[in-house]
Design an enzyme around this catalytic site. Structure first.
Site, short mmCIF file in Angstrom:
data_model
loop_
_atom_site.label_atom_id
_atom_site.label_comp_id
_atom_site.label_asym_id
_atom_site.label_seq_id
_atom_site.Cartn_x
_atom_site.Cartn_y
_atom_site.Cartn_z
N CYS A 1 0.83 -1.21 0.00
CA CYS A 1 0.00 0.00 0.00
C CYS A 1 0.86 1.26 0.00
CB CYS A 1 -0.99 0.01 1.16
SG CYS A 1 -0.28 0.04 2.80
N HIS B 1 -2.59 1.61 6.94
CA HIS B 1 -2.90 1.72 5.52
C HIS B 1 -2.59 3.13 5.03
CE1 HIS B 1 -4.77 0.87 1.74
NE2 HIS B 1 -5.71 1.78 1.90
#
Length: 235
Positions: A87, A162
């Protein structure tokens, strides 16, 4: 294309690592710097700012926000995240591939052209199958991962992180989160130009910054900007 089974490792959440990763992919004149504030003064010294990257403690959203499906949004490079541990790199690519003014290098230019008409899922698969992008990413692997797979179920106390990108494009500010179905238009930012981009970024994403545990700016490499200014003055 990548061989089946080749994995992506976790990398350190460090602006210096991100800057080296960008250079290794072949992009010139771009660096990443950690932000401690989104006030106009802090961002103005970094202009032009190409995008912001926030690190969040990952949670399922209770209320899903609408995806921008307009014709204008179709010009946004958006890739679904289909691979584990990537990510950070995908957030960086989300900024770089939405900045046509950048010197992306042959690899990313060809990649952007090749995937231009792909839907988000295929764009994500194209990233996962890119030998050069994966090799650059894996070259910064940590011996002990600190960022678990953000797609696994997370409890309230789990440390699951994230990265999400915020990018201005065609007068709008978009949130680009590879775990969503598409880009989310946050605000109209008027005519985003190099002089105003930093302030527009800060103003539009300020409401999200209180949840972020890390913030980075993707902007012009300061040495490169000084060189360009020197060339102009020398003419």
């Amino acid at each position: 294309m990548g061989a089946k089974g080749e994995s992506w490792t976790t990398i350190e959440s460090d602006p210096g690592v991100f800057t080296e990763l960008i250079q290794q992919i072949g992009v010139k004149g771009v660096q990443v710097e950690e932000l401690y504030s989104l006030d106009p003064e802090s961002l103005a010294r970094l202009k032009p700012v190409y995008g912001l990257i926030f690190l969040f403690k990952w949670r399922h959203e209770k209320e899903e926000r609408p995806i921008d499906t307009s014709d204008q949004a179709s010009n946004v490079f958006f890739a679904s995240q289909v691979i584990n541990n990537a990510c950070a790199t995908q957030a960086i690519l989300s900024v770089l591939l939405n900045c046509p003014q950048l010197d992306l290098g042959e690899e990313l230019i060809n990649f952007r052209e090749f995937t231009a008409e792909f839907p988000p899922e295929l764009k994500g698969l194209a990233i996962s199958n890119s030998d050069s992008i994966r090799a650059a990413h894996n070259s910064f692997a940590r011996p002990e991962p600190i960022v678990p797979d953000e797609q696994q179920a997370a409890g309230d106390d789990d440390d699951v992180f994230h990265f999400i990108s915020y990018v201005p494009l065609n007068g709008k500010l978009y949130e680009l989160d590879g775990l969503k179905q598409g880009p989310i238009m946050l605000a109209e930012v008027g005519q985003v130009c190099q002089k105003a981009a930093a302030t527009s970024h800060g103003h539009c994403v300020l409401s999200y910054s209180h949840r972020a545990i890390g913030m980075c700016s993707v902007h012009a490499k300061q040495g490169s900007m000084l060189q360009e200014q020197g060339k102009v003055q020398g003419r």
